[in-house]
Scaffold this motif. Structure first.
Motif, PDB file in Angstrom:
ATOM      1  N   ASN A 122      18.275  19.896  18.877  1.00 51.37           N
ATOM      2  CA  ASN A 122      18.927  21.199  18.514  1.00 51.37           C
ATOM      3  C   ASN A 122      20.375  21.211  18.898  1.00 51.37           C
ATOM      4  O   ASN A 122      20.627  21.032  20.008  1.00 51.37           O
ATOM      5  N   GLY A 123      21.164  21.351  17.857  1.00 53.01           N
ATOM      6  CA  GLY A 123      22.626  20.920  18.170  1.00 53.01           C
ATOM      7  C   GLY A 123      23.297  22.241  18.185  1.00 53.01           C
ATOM      8  O   GLY A 123      24.420  22.192  18.663  1.00 53.01           O
ATOM      9  N   LEU A 124      22.764  23.410  18.016  1.00 61.01           N
ATOM     10  CA  LEU A 124      23.331  24.627  18.522  1.00 61.01           C
ATOM     11  C   LEU A 124      23.003  25.340  19.667  1.00 61.01           C
ATOM     12  O   LEU A 124      23.445  26.257  20.180  1.00 61.01           O
ATOM     13  N   LEU A 125      21.807  25.097  20.356  1.00 58.96           N
ATOM     14  CA  LEU A 125      21.257  25.992  21.437  1.00 58.96           C
ATOM     15  C   LEU A 125      22.102  25.500  22.751  1.00 58.96           C
ATOM     16  O   LEU A 125      22.631  24.732  23.127  1.00 58.96           O
ATOM     17  N   GLU A 126      22.915  26.707  23.329  1.00 56.76           N
ATOM     18  CA  GLU A 126      23.732  26.705  24.233  1.00 56.76           C
ATOM     19  C   GLU A 126      22.762  27.223  25.758  1.00 56.76           C
ATOM     20  O   GLU A 126      23.656  26.683  27.025  1.00 56.76           O
ATOM     21  N   GLU A 127      21.844  27.844  25.697  1.00 57.30           N
ATOM     22  CA  GLU A 127      21.466  28.376  26.853  1.00 57.30           C
ATOM     23  C   GLU A 127      19.856  28.494  26.922  1.00 57.30           C
ATOM     24  O   GLU A 127      19.343  28.869  25.834  1.00 57.30           O
ATOM     25  N   LEU A 128      19.261  28.102  27.996  1.00 56.21           N
ATOM     26  CA  LEU A 128      17.569  28.209  28.112  1.00 56.21           C
ATOM     27  C   LEU A 128      17.479  28.826  29.316  1.00 56.21           C
ATOM     28  O   LEU A 128      17.666  28.394  30.519  1.00 56.21           O
ATOM     29  N   LYS A 129      16.406  30.008  29.399  1.00 64.07           N
ATOM     30  CA  LYS A 129      15.961  30.651  30.382  1.00 64.07           C
ATOM     31  C   LYS A 129      14.843  30.759  30.352  1.00 64.07           C
ATOM     32  O   LYS A 129      14.191  31.280  29.277  1.00 64.07           O
ATOM     33  N   ILE A 130      14.189  30.463  31.501  1.00 65.18           N
ATOM     34  CA  ILE A 130      12.637  30.686  31.440  1.00 65.18           C
ATOM     35  C   ILE A 130      11.992  31.519  32.806  1.00 65.18           C
ATOM     36  O   ILE A 130      12.623  31.053  33.913  1.00 65.18           O
ATOM     37  N   PRO A 131      11.600  32.396  32.506  1.00 63.26           N
ATOM     38  CA  PRO A 131      11.011  33.328  33.823  1.00 63.26           C
ATOM     39  C   PRO A 131       9.822  32.864  34.422  1.00 63.26           C
ATOM     40  O   PRO A 131       9.117  31.950  34.026  1.00 63.26           O
ATOM     41  N   SER A 132       9.668  33.263  35.620  1.00 63.39           N
ATOM     42  CA  SER A 132       8.456  32.940  36.471  1.00 63.39           C
ATOM     43  C   SER A 132       7.245  33.388  35.702  1.00 63.39           C
ATOM     44  O   SER A 132       7.391  34.369  34.963  1.00 63.39           O
ATOM     45  N   GLY A 133       5.959  32.748  35.880  1.00 56.62           N
ATOM     46  CA  GLY A 133       4.899  33.147  35.432  1.00 56.62           C
ATOM     47  C   GLY A 133       4.799  32.556  33.708  1.00 56.62           C
ATOM     48  O   GLY A 133       3.432  32.772  33.458  1.00 56.62           O
ATOM     49  N   SER A 134       5.517  31.693  33.360  1.00 55.68           N
ATOM     50  CA  SER A 134       5.298  31.135  32.032  1.00 55.68           C
ATOM     51  C   SER A 134       5.211  29.868  32.326  1.00 55.68           C
ATOM     52  O   SER A 134       5.786  29.174  33.348  1.00 55.68           O
ATOM     53  N   PHE A 135       4.390  28.748  31.381  1.00 50.51           N
ATOM     54  CA  PHE A 135       4.392  27.612  31.530  1.00 50.51           C
ATOM     55  C   PHE A 135       3.774  27.051  32.981  1.00 50.51           C
ATOM     56  O   PHE A 135       4.302  25.847  33.395  1.00 50.51           O
ATOM     57  N   SER A 136       2.818  27.897  33.540  1.00 53.54           N
ATOM     58  CA  SER A 136       2.561  27.848  34.962  1.00 53.54           C
ATOM     59  C   SER A 136       1.631  26.641  34.994  1.00 53.54           C
ATOM     60  O   SER A 136       1.203  25.937  36.077  1.00 53.54           O
ATOM     61  N   SER A 137       0.951  26.268  34.036  1.00 49.78           N
ATOM     62  CA  SER A 137      -0.059  25.061  33.955  1.00 49.78           C
ATOM     63  C   SER A 137       0.681  23.904  33.181  1.00 49.78           C
ATOM     64  O   SER A 137      -0.205  22.623  33.026  1.00 49.78           O
ATOM     65  N   TYR A 138       1.894  23.831  32.799  1.00 54.80           N
ATOM     66  CA  TYR A 138       2.278  22.637  32.149  1.00 54.80           C
ATOM     67  C   TYR A 138       2.464  21.578  32.834  1.00 54.80           C
ATOM     68  O   TYR A 138       3.318  21.840  34.082  1.00 54.80           O
ATOM     69  N   LYS A 139       2.244  20.393  32.524  1.00 54.19           N
ATOM     70  CA  LYS A 139       2.621  19.149  33.472  1.00 54.19           C
ATOM     71  C   LYS A 139       3.663  18.267  32.749  1.00 54.19           C
ATOM     72  O   LYS A 139       4.187  17.289  33.745  1.00 54.19           O
ATOM     73  N   GLU A 140       4.330  18.644  31.701  1.00 53.66           N
ATOM     74  CA  GLU A 140       5.183  17.456  31.152  1.00 53.66           C
ATOM     75  C   GLU A 140       6.514  18.389  30.418  1.00 53.66           C
ATOM     76  O   GLU A 140       6.396  19.408  30.065  1.00 53.66           O
ATOM     77  N   ILE A 141       7.527  17.869  31.028  1.00 51.67           N
ATOM     78  CA  ILE A 141       9.015  18.756  30.197  1.00 51.67           C
ATOM     79  C   ILE A 141       9.693  17.771  29.823  1.00 51.67           C
ATOM     80  O   ILE A 141      10.008  16.659  30.395  1.00 51.67           O
ATOM     81  N   GLU A 142      10.162  18.033  28.656  1.00 57.56           N
ATOM     82  CA  GLU A 142      10.901  16.855  27.746  1.00 57.56           C
ATOM     83  C   GLU A 142      12.217  17.648  27.118  1.00 57.56           C
ATOM     84  O   GLU A 142      11.847  18.473  26.276  1.00 57.56           O
ATOM     85  N   ILE A 143      13.350  17.472  27.964  1.00 59.64           N
ATOM     86  CA  ILE A 143      14.357  18.157  27.064  1.00 59.64           C
ATOM     87  C   ILE A 143      15.367  17.104  26.553  1.00 59.64           C
ATOM     88  O   ILE A 143      16.043  16.231  27.554  1.00 59.64           O
ATOM     89  N   SER A 144      15.635  16.901  25.284  1.00 58.40           N
ATOM     90  CA  SER A 144      16.437  15.840  24.961  1.00 58.40           C
ATOM     91  C   SER A 144      17.200  16.220  23.781  1.00 58.40           C
ATOM     92  O   SER A 144      16.773  16.738  22.660  1.00 58.40           O
ATOM     93  N   ASN A 145      18.301  15.655  23.536  1.00 57.16           N
ATOM     94  CA  ASN A 145      19.282  15.804  22.306  1.00 57.16           C
ATOM     95  C   ASN A 145      19.423  16.992  21.949  1.00 57.16           C
ATOM     96  O   ASN A 145      19.237  17.635  20.961  1.00 57.16           O
ATOM     97  N   LEU A 146      20.167  17.686  23.107  1.00 57.83           N
ATOM     98  CA  LEU A 146      20.589  19.177  22.912  1.00 57.83           C
ATOM     99  C   LEU A 146      22.003  19.080  23.146  1.00 57.83           C
ATOM    100  O   LEU A 146      22.452  19.435  24.338  1.00 57.83           O
ATOM    101  N   MET A 147      22.771  18.913  22.171  1.00 52.31           N
ATOM    102  CA  MET A 147      24.066  18.376  22.186  1.00 52.31           C
ATOM    103  C   MET A 147      25.017  19.526  22.710  1.00 52.31           C
ATOM    104  O   MET A 147      25.827  19.077  23.371  1.00 52.31           O
ATOM    105  N   ASN A 148      24.634  20.843  22.608  1.00 55.27           N
ATOM    106  CA  ASN A 148      25.559  21.873  23.002  1.00 55.27           C
ATOM    107  C   ASN A 148      24.926  22.588  24.046  1.00 55.27           C
ATOM    108  O   ASN A 148      25.607  23.541  24.642  1.00 55.27           O
ATOM    109  N   LEU A 149      23.795  22.281  24.712  1.00 57.46           N
ATOM    110  CA  LEU A 149      23.268  23.123  25.958  1.00 57.46           C
ATOM    111  C   LEU A 149      24.048  22.875  26.994  1.00 57.46           C
ATOM    112  O   LEU A 149      24.430  22.096  27.520  1.00 57.46           O
TER     113      LEU A 149
END
Length: 301
Positions: free
Chosen positions: A64-91
């Motif tokens: 995603n070439g346009l995304l500049e900001e990522l915010k995740i609150p508590s209480g979400s993704f609480s059972s997730y085991k994998e995080i993959e953040i890649s090729n976000l050129m403007n984050l």
């Protein structure tokens, strides 16, 4: 969500997709992603449908070439085991809220937090217990300015990561824009490396204290020393570093501390028990040994 080229904004309201085990956002041109509380918890389906056979517990945010900001609150993704953040050129900014009141921290079972292809990331703030058992923490951005890690964020009980990160190592080297690294208590418990090198703008490097003992004389599980497994600390060529602090019980097994070429450092604080087994401490400046000996050092031991 894959390849929706005209999509500008994604908003997930509170409590959205509570049974979802996988969220994939790839090949987009989204400027804004908003995630509410209690989203994507990956709970089992009460209807007994096919979710049990395809459980992945994964967040994939890629290309995603346009995304500049990522915010995740508590209480979400609480059972997730994998995080993959890649090729976000403007984050530029990542903020993930930790455990808060009755809300669980995101990604608690995760064994890695790795960013690839985020060359302009400037700020990363992770709250308490964000990854829980995380053993790999890696940021590829050369523009990173501020890193803040909450209490108990990475316990480091699992060593393997398919993302290719260096297991059990906290390393921030060759970061020309890095100003501050702040690490809460009980984080990176089983990591074996702590290195800060060649960061010319770094002003602050701190590791918070750990209470270590309960009123009954027993160590509290949530208050383990931050870097229990580290045997050697290396901090070198930090030409703007003015202050560094090592909290109570933070490096109990370190035997060698190398502080080399810190020309403007004014305060070094060692709290009680921060280096329980240190056998060698080296304070060295390549510029001028005499100047080093005359410089003011503040030790709180």
């Amino acid at each position: 969500y894959i390849g929706l080229n005209q999509l500008n904004t994604i908003v997930f309201e509170d409590h959205s997709f509570s049974n979802t085990h996988t969220l994939i956002l790839e090949d987009l041109s989204v400027k804004s992603i908003e995630i509410g509380i209690d989203c994507f918890n990956g709970n089992s389906s009460y209807e007994g449908r096919r979710l049990d056979s395809i459980v992945m517990n994964k967040l994939s945010l890629k290309n995603n070439g346009l995304l500049e900001e990522l915010k995740i609150p508590s209480g979400s993704f609480s059972s997730y085991k994998e995080i993959e953040i890649s090729n976000l050129m403007n984050l530029k900014r990542i903020e993930i809220e930790g455990e808060k009141e009755s809300k669980s921290a995101p990604f608690q079972p995760s064994s890695s937090f790795v960013t690839n292809g985020t060359p302009n990331l400037e700020v990363m703030k992770l709250g308490s217990k964000v990854c829980g058992s995380g053993s790999v923490f890696s940021i590829d951005s050369s523009m990173i300015k501020e890193i803040e890690i909450g209490d108990g964020c990475f316990q480091g009980k699992e060593r393997d990561s398919k993302y290719g990160g260096l297991a059990q190592q906290f390393v921030m080297n060759d970061k020309p824009e890095l100003i501050s690294t702040k690490i809460g208590k009980s984080s990176f418990v089983y990591f074996d490396t702590y290195n800060l090198k060649n960061n010319p703008k770094q002003l602050i490097a701190s590791v918070s204290y750990s209470k270590s003992w309960s009123s009954f004389g027993r160590r509290l599980e949530e208050d383990l020393p931050s870097f229990s497994g580290v045997k050697e600390i290396v901090m070198s060529n930090l030409t703007s570093l003015e202050e560094t602090s090592f909290g109570k019980g933070s490096f109990p097994n370190v035997t060698v501390i190398n502080l080399i070429d810190l020309p403007v450092v004014k305060n070094i604080t060692l709290e009680e028990g921060s280096f329980g087994k240190t056998e060698e401490l080296i304070l060295m400046s390549d510029r001028c040994h005499t100047d080093l000996m005359n410089r003011y050092w503040k030790w709180n031991c």
